[in-house]
Design a protein around this motif. Structure first.
Motif, short mmCIF file in Angstrom:
data_model
loop_
_atom_site.label_atom_id
_atom_site.label_comp_id
_atom_site.label_asym_id
_atom_site.label_seq_id
_atom_site.Cartn_x
_atom_site.Cartn_y
_atom_site.Cartn_z
N SER A 169 -112.75 1.92 0.24
CA SER A 169 -112.26 2.88 1.08
C SER A 169 -113.26 2.87 2.46
O SER A 169 -114.27 2.97 2.25
CB SER A 169 -112.14 4.30 0.68
OG SER A 169 -111.83 5.20 1.40
N THR A 170 -112.95 3.14 3.43
CA THR A 170 -113.65 3.44 4.79
C THR A 170 -113.30 5.05 5.06
O THR A 170 -113.83 5.90 4.90
CB THR A 170 -113.72 2.49 5.93
OG1 THR A 170 -113.82 1.17 5.29
CG2 THR A 170 -114.38 2.77 6.99
N THR A 227 -110.60 7.23 4.15
CA THR A 227 -110.56 8.26 3.18
C THR A 227 -112.22 8.84 2.57
O THR A 227 -112.39 10.23 2.61
CB THR A 227 -109.81 7.94 2.17
OG1 THR A 227 -108.53 7.18 2.42
CG2 THR A 227 -109.04 9.29 1.05
N1 CP Z 1 -105.79 4.76 5.09
C1 CP Z 1 -106.83 4.61 3.95
O1 CP Z 1 -106.46 5.20 2.90
O2 CP Z 1 -107.92 3.99 4.65
P1 CP Z 1 -108.97 3.41 3.50
O3 CP Z 1 -108.73 2.64 2.59
O4 CP Z 1 -110.09 2.87 4.50
O5 CP Z 1 -109.60 4.84 3.09
#
Ligand code: CP
Length: 326
Positions: A67-68, A70
């Protein structure tokens, strides 16, 4: 050690595992998060964007999937509320030595935490964690199941642009089958009175749409001129165990939002995407930077929405329908 999962009928929300946890009246629950988010947007715009609301509380991020947005926005949200944060990285943890999920939760809780933010590739893991944990549990995305805070920040972004979601026509385009974002967004958008159309090849729709209050189309060019919001989804190749489309190029030709197709949208229509984007697949690079594209707003609003969720779960004194003093 076990505790019931959230039951808003009995008072304040204890966990946020799905959009349904926002209360028996989901629209009212979302409305409360939106109102509180307005306050935290104002806090985020201050020179020092910090309030003491959760001083002394500890929030741990437990991400078993990458994840970035969240992960960083929950961490930022917790810090802006003056909570302490702990980050758990699976790749450098004792999970690698075979420690079970339950033992991992008990170990983290023994250190004294108040909220656990969980992302996992398997649907249902946050609910399982909530049954073991005494802390509040927030689902940061579980498999194909739900991603409730993504839906809340999407609702906030649409409300910020249009004032209201009721009556808005929203097309959700792409890999609906594997999308937790689509499931949470369908629940949230329709609870707020939006008219939702899923646009995808039949192989990228869920095996059953029973109980989904949506329309379905395979013709993106026919749908685009009718919508207020075009919500694009990423092709989730990491969750595909079989060939569901002939090729990425074919998918992009038939369903990708390229510049020519974007011209079919009404002038006021918003273009949204939860990120991460695959430029050139579901969205052309030029469309990603189009003036009607609000993807950066979605990310920005994610911090304030997550502040609101953490405050509702951990803050003192507010309950669903109550007043918040932030
Ligand atoms: N939209 C979302 O969940 O992005 P990440 O996977 O970067 O957290």
């Amino acid at each position: 050690m076990s505790r019931p999962v959230s039951n808003p009928r009995h008072g304040r929300m204890r966990n946020l595992l799905s959009i349904a946890d926002l209360g028996p009246d989901v629209a009212a629950g979302i409305g409360e998060v939106m109102t509180l988010t307005d306050s935290f947007v104002e806090v985020s715009e201050r020179t020092i964007p910090k309030v003491p609301a959760l001083r002394g509380r500890t929030v741990v991020s437990l991400f078993f999937e990458d994840s970035t947005r969240t992960r960083l926005s929950f961490e930022t949200a917790a810090k802006r509320l003056s909570a302490d944060t702990m980050n758990f990285s699976v790749s450098t943890s004792s999970v690698k030595k075979g420690e079970s999920l339950r033992d991992t939760i008990e170990t983290i809780e023994a250190m004294g935490v108040d909220a656990i933010v969980v992302r996992h590739a398997s649907a249902g893991v946050p609910r399982q964690v909530a049954q073991w944990a005494t802390s509040a549990v927030i689902n940061a995305g579980d498999g194909w199941h739900e991603h409730p805070t993504q839906a809340l920040l999407d609702c906030y972004t649409i409300r910020q642009r249009f004032g209201d979601i009721a009556g808005k026509r929203i097309a959700i385009v792409g890999d609906i089958r594997h999308s937790r974002v689509a499931r949470s967004n369908v629940a949230a958008f329709t609870a707020l009175g939006a008219d939702v159309t899923l646009v995808a090849p039949p192989t990228l729709l869920p095996p059953s749409l029973e109980g989904w209050p949506v329309k379905v189309s395979t013709d993106i060019d026919a749908v685009l001129p009718t919508v207020d919001v075009c919500y694009l989804l990423r092709m989730q190749r990491e969750r595909m165990t079989e060939a569901l489309i002939p090729s990425i190029r074919e998918y992009s030709n038939r369903f990708g939002l390229n510049e020519k197709r974007a011209e079919l949208l009404p002038d006021h229509a918003l273009i949204m995407h939860p990120g991460p984007m695959n430029r050139g697949v579901e969205i052309d690079a030029a469309v990603a930077d189009h003036p009607n594209t609000v993807i950066v707003d979605q990310v920005r609003n994610g911090v304030a929405v997550r502040m609101a969720v953490l405050f509702l779960l951990l803050g003192s004194g507010t309950t669903w329908g109550g007043e918040a003093d932030v």
